[in-house]
Design a protein around this motif. Structure first.
Motif, PDB file in Angstrom:
ATOM      1  N   PRO A 267      -3.571  -3.974  15.684  1.00  0.00           N
ATOM      2  CA  PRO A 267      -3.497  -4.901  14.546  1.00  0.00           C
ATOM      3  C   PRO A 267      -2.078  -5.347  14.205  1.00  0.00           C
ATOM      4  O   PRO A 267      -1.112  -4.603  14.370  1.00  0.00           O
ATOM      5  CB  PRO A 267      -4.108  -4.100  13.400  1.00  0.00           C
ATOM      6  N   PHE A 268      -2.011  -6.577  13.681  1.00  0.00           N
ATOM      7  CA  PHE A 268      -0.754  -7.185  13.244  1.00  0.00           C
ATOM      8  C   PHE A 268      -0.948  -7.685  11.823  1.00  0.00           C
ATOM      9  O   PHE A 268      -1.833  -8.500  11.552  1.00  0.00           O
ATOM     10  CB  PHE A 268      -0.385  -8.354  14.161  1.00  0.00           C
ATOM     11  N   MET A 269      -0.126  -7.195  10.906  1.00  0.00           N
ATOM     12  CA  MET A 269      -0.181  -7.608   9.501  1.00  0.00           C
ATOM     13  C   MET A 269       1.073  -8.382   9.136  1.00  0.00           C
ATOM     14  O   MET A 269       2.184  -7.995   9.513  1.00  0.00           O
ATOM     15  CB  MET A 269      -0.301  -6.382   8.577  1.00  0.00           C
ATOM     16  N   LEU A 270       0.899  -9.477   8.401  1.00  0.00           N
ATOM     17  CA  LEU A 270       2.028 -10.234   7.862  1.00  0.00           C
ATOM     18  C   LEU A 270       2.152  -9.896   6.385  1.00  0.00           C
ATOM     19  O   LEU A 270       1.233 -10.149   5.603  1.00  0.00           O
ATOM     20  CB  LEU A 270       1.816 -11.736   8.055  1.00  0.00           C
ATOM     21  N   LYS A 271       3.285  -9.345   6.002  1.00  0.00           N
ATOM     22  CA  LYS A 271       3.493  -8.893   4.626  1.00  0.00           C
ATOM     23  C   LYS A 271       4.381  -9.862   3.870  1.00  0.00           C
ATOM     24  O   LYS A 271       5.375 -10.352   4.400  1.00  0.00           O
ATOM     25  CB  LYS A 271       4.124  -7.501   4.631  1.00  0.00           C
ATOM     26  N   ILE A 285      -2.570 -18.684  12.908  1.00  0.00           N
ATOM     27  CA  ILE A 285      -1.816 -18.185  14.063  1.00  0.00           C
ATOM     28  C   ILE A 285      -2.377 -16.860  14.567  1.00  0.00           C
ATOM     29  O   ILE A 285      -1.862 -16.309  15.536  1.00  0.00           O
ATOM     30  CB  ILE A 285      -0.312 -18.052  13.760  1.00  0.00           C
ATOM     31  N   GLY A 286      -3.408 -16.340  13.903  1.00  0.00           N
ATOM     32  CA  GLY A 286      -4.125 -15.206  14.453  1.00  0.00           C
ATOM     33  C   GLY A 286      -3.760 -13.829  13.957  1.00  0.00           C
ATOM     34  O   GLY A 286      -4.062 -12.842  14.634  1.00  0.00           O
ATOM     35  N   VAL A 287      -3.124 -13.726  12.776  1.00  0.00           N
ATOM     36  CA  VAL A 287      -2.837 -12.380  12.268  1.00  0.00           C
ATOM     37  C   VAL A 287      -4.150 -11.682  11.916  1.00  0.00           C
ATOM     38  O   VAL A 287      -5.164 -12.329  11.624  1.00  0.00           O
ATOM     39  CB  VAL A 287      -1.908 -12.416  11.043  1.00  0.00           C
ATOM     40  N   ASP A 288      -4.131 -10.374  11.939  1.00  0.00           N
ATOM     41  CA  ASP A 288      -5.325  -9.596  11.596  1.00  0.00           C
ATOM     42  C   ASP A 288      -5.427  -9.336  10.106  1.00  0.00           C
ATOM     43  O   ASP A 288      -6.520  -9.120   9.581  1.00  0.00           O
ATOM     44  CB  ASP A 288      -5.307  -8.255  12.343  1.00  0.00           C
ATOM     45  N   ALA A 289      -4.285  -9.331   9.423  1.00  0.00           N
ATOM     46  CA  ALA A 289      -4.277  -9.034   7.993  1.00  0.00           C
ATOM     47  C   ALA A 289      -3.024  -9.611   7.367  1.00  0.00           C
ATOM     48  O   ALA A 289      -2.016  -9.863   8.048  1.00  0.00           O
ATOM     49  CB  ALA A 289      -4.334  -7.524   7.758  1.00  0.00           C
ATOM     50  N   ILE A 290      -3.080  -9.802   6.063  1.00  0.00           N
ATOM     51  CA  ILE A 290      -1.905 -10.170   5.285  1.00  0.00           C
ATOM     52  C   ILE A 290      -1.797  -9.212   4.109  1.00  0.00           C
ATOM     53  O   ILE A 290      -2.799  -8.651   3.652  1.00  0.00           O
ATOM     54  CB  ILE A 290      -1.948 -11.622   4.769  1.00  0.00           C
ATOM     55  N   SER A 291      -0.574  -9.014   3.646  1.00  0.00           N
ATOM     56  CA  SER A 291      -0.367  -8.317   2.390  1.00  0.00           C
ATOM     57  C   SER A 291       0.130  -9.321   1.364  1.00  0.00           C
ATOM     58  O   SER A 291       1.159  -9.971   1.569  1.00  0.00           O
ATOM     59  CB  SER A 291       0.647  -7.187   2.533  1.00  0.00           C
TER      60      SER A 291
END
Length: 428
Positions: A267-271, A285-291
Motif C-alpha cells: 500500500p501507498f498512502m498520501l498524507k 493517480i492510484g494511491v491506496d489511501a489518503i490521510s
C-alpha cells in the motif's frame, strides 16, 4: 537481582498509569525540558490551526440511548489490508528525543496493541530496528533528494520489512511562531550540554532516563543515511528538504509507481490532503489511501481543522480509496466522530508522544488503551456493537461545520487540473 526498594532504583517513580491523554500531556510537560516540550506542542504562526484541530471536535455532539445498548462491542477494523484492534494508528513523527528508546518503544507498544506503526524517515531509530520489534510498520517519506535517493530509501524500507509507504507532502516549513520557536540544537555535544544545562538540570527525571541507559538525545536521522555513509543531523535533513524542488503530481505518481515496483504492490498512502480536488487527484493517480491532515497545525496556519474537511473529502473519494484522518485526536469519542464522518481510522501524533515522555513504551500503550476505552464507551452509548456501524446520523453536527475546499466547478473532476476549483462551506 537488586534488593533495593523501587523508590531507590528510581526516586522519581510514580503511579505510571494515567486515565486520559490530558494527564499524559501534563506529565510530559513536567518531565521534559522546556524546549523539548515546546517542540511537541508548537504550531505555525498564531497556532490557529493547532487550536481548531481540537476545538472542532467539541462542536460535534452525540445523543446516547438510555437502554438497549449492546453487551458486546468491537473496536476492531481493517486498514490497508491489515487487521487492527482499534481504528487508531501511530502517525510518523520526527526525532523522538522525549525518551531514550524513542520509536522502538512506540513500535513495541503498537505491536502489543495490534495496530500499525508509522515510522518517519526523520526518526531517531532506524527502520531496521523498528521493524525488528514485530510492529506492522509503514515507512514515511518526504519528497527530499533526487529520484535516485528516493528509490534507494524505498528499497531500504522494503528490504527491512516495511509493509507500506506513507508520502507526506503537507509541509511548507512555516517557522514563524508568534510565541517564538523552541531551540533545537543541531547536535548534542559537550558545548551544547553546557549551554542548555540551566533548562535541562531542572528536569531530573528526563536526565535520569537517559543517564541510566548511557545515552544522550540523538538528533540524527539514520534512515536518511546514504549506503555506507553517516546519518545527517536533523537540520541536515531539513536542509535536504528545503533544497529539493517541491513535487508535482507527476512526481507523486512516479513515487507511487516506484514503490509498487519495489514492494510488489504494497500500500501507498498520501498524507496531508485537505482539499477535495487534491483527494480526487490522489485517487486518479492510484494511491491506496489518503490521510486528511494539516500536519498537526504545522503547515499554513488558518487551514481548517482536519475533522471539518473530512466528510466532504470522504463523500467524493471514500468509496474508491481508504481515508484516514489525523489532527486533534485526544479522546476515544474523537475517534468515533471521525469514523462516523467517513474515516477508516485515525492517526495520532502528539498524544502518543506525551505518553512516551510520561512512561516510555508503557505510556504509549496507556494512551492507546485510553482511546480504546473511550471508543468502547461511545459505541455502548450509541447502542451499536461495532465501530463499523457508526454513521453521521449518530452525531449532532452544527450547520456550517463541514468545509469543502477545492470542489470542482465544472461538474465531474478533470484529471490533472486541480486549479479548476473554489472553496465552499456546506451545512452540517
Amino acid at each position: 537481582m537488586s534488593n533495593k526498594p523501587e523508590w531507590l532504583k528510581n526516586p522519581w517513580k510514580q503511579n505510571p498509569w494515567f486515565e486520559s491523554v490530558a494527564v499524559a500531556q501534563e506529565r510530559a510537560r513536567k518531565r521534559l525540558p522546556a524546549p523539548v516540550y515546546g517542540a511537541l506542542v508548537a504550531g505555525s504562526e498564531r497556532g490557529q490551526t493547532v487550536g481548531d484541530n481540537q476545538a472542532a471536535f467539541a462542536e460535534i455532539g452525540m445523543a446516547p440511548h438510555v437502554a438497549g445498548q449492546q453487551a458486546e462491542r468491537s473496536t476492531a477494523t481493517r486498514v490497508l489490508g491489515h487487521d487492527v484492534s482499534l481504528p487508531v494508528l501511530i502517525s510518523p513523527t520526527g526525532v523522538q528525543a522525549v525518551h531514550p528508546d524513542g520509536e522502538v518503544a512506540v513500535a513495541r507498544a503498537a505491536a502489543s496493541r495490534s495496530t500499525i506503526m508509522g515510522l518517519s524517515n526523520f526518526a531517531s531509530k532506524s527502520v531496521e530496528e523498528v521493524v525488528a520489534t514485530g510492529a506492522t510498520t509503514f515507512f514515511q517519506m518526504y519528497w527530499t533528494g533526487n529520484r535516485d535517493v528516493v528509490v534507494q530509501r524505498m528499497q531500504r524500507a522494503q528490504d527491512a520489512g516495511a509493509v507500506g509507504l506513507i508520502a507526506t507532502l503537507d509541509w511548507s516549513f512555516s517557522m514563524g511562531r508568534d510565541w517564538g520557536s523552541p531551540e533545537i540544537p543541531e547536535k548534542v555535544d559537550l558545548a551544547t550540554m553546557v549551554r542548555m544545562a540551566p533548562q535541562v538540570v531542572t528536569k531530573p527525571r528526563w536526565l535520569w532516563e537517559f543517564g541510566r541507559t548511557g545515552q544522550i538525545p540523538d538528533l540524527t536521522a539514520p534512515n536518511l543515511a546514504p549506503p555506507g555513509g553517516e546519518a545527517p543531523t536533523f537540520f541536515g535533513a531539513y536542509y535536504e528538504w528545503m533544497t529539493t524542488p517541491p513535487p508535482s503530481w507527476d512526481d507523486v505518481a512516479w513515487m507511487r509507481e516506484q514503490w509498487a515496483q519495489i514492494s510488489g504492490g504494497k500500500p501507498f498512502m498520501l498524507k496531508g490532503v485537505c482539499r477535495v480536488d487534491d483527494a480526487l487527484m490522489a485517487r486518479d493517480i492510484g494511491v491506496d489511501a489518503i490521510s486528511v491532515s494539516n500536519h498537526g497545525g504545522n503547515n499554513i496556519d488558518g487551514t481548517p481543522a482536519a475533522i471539518r474537511v473530512l466528510k466532504p473529502i470522504c463523500d467524493h473519494v471514500g468509496s474508491d480509496i481508504e481515508v484516514v484522518m489525523d489532527g486533534g485526536i485526544r479522546r476515544g469519542s474523537d475517534v468515533v466522530k471521525a469514523v462516523a464522518l467517513g474515516a477508516r481510522a485515525v492517526m495520532i501524533g502528539r498524544a502518543y508522544l506525551w505518553g512516551l515522555a510520561a512512561n516510555g513504551e508503557q505510556g504509549v500503550g496507556n494512551v492507546l488503551d485510553v482511546l480504546r476505552s473511550g471508543i468502547d464507551s461511545a459505541l455502548m452509548g450509541l447502542g451499536v456493537s461495532s465501530i463499523h456501524e457508526v454513521t453521521p446520523e449518530h452525531l449532532l453536527v452544527p450547520e456550517g461545520f463541514h468545509v469543502a475546499a477545492g470542489v470542482p466547478t465544472g461538474g465531474s473532476h478533470v484529471a490533472r487540473k486541480p486549479e479548476a476549483s473554489q472553496p465552499v462551506a456546506v451545512g452540517g
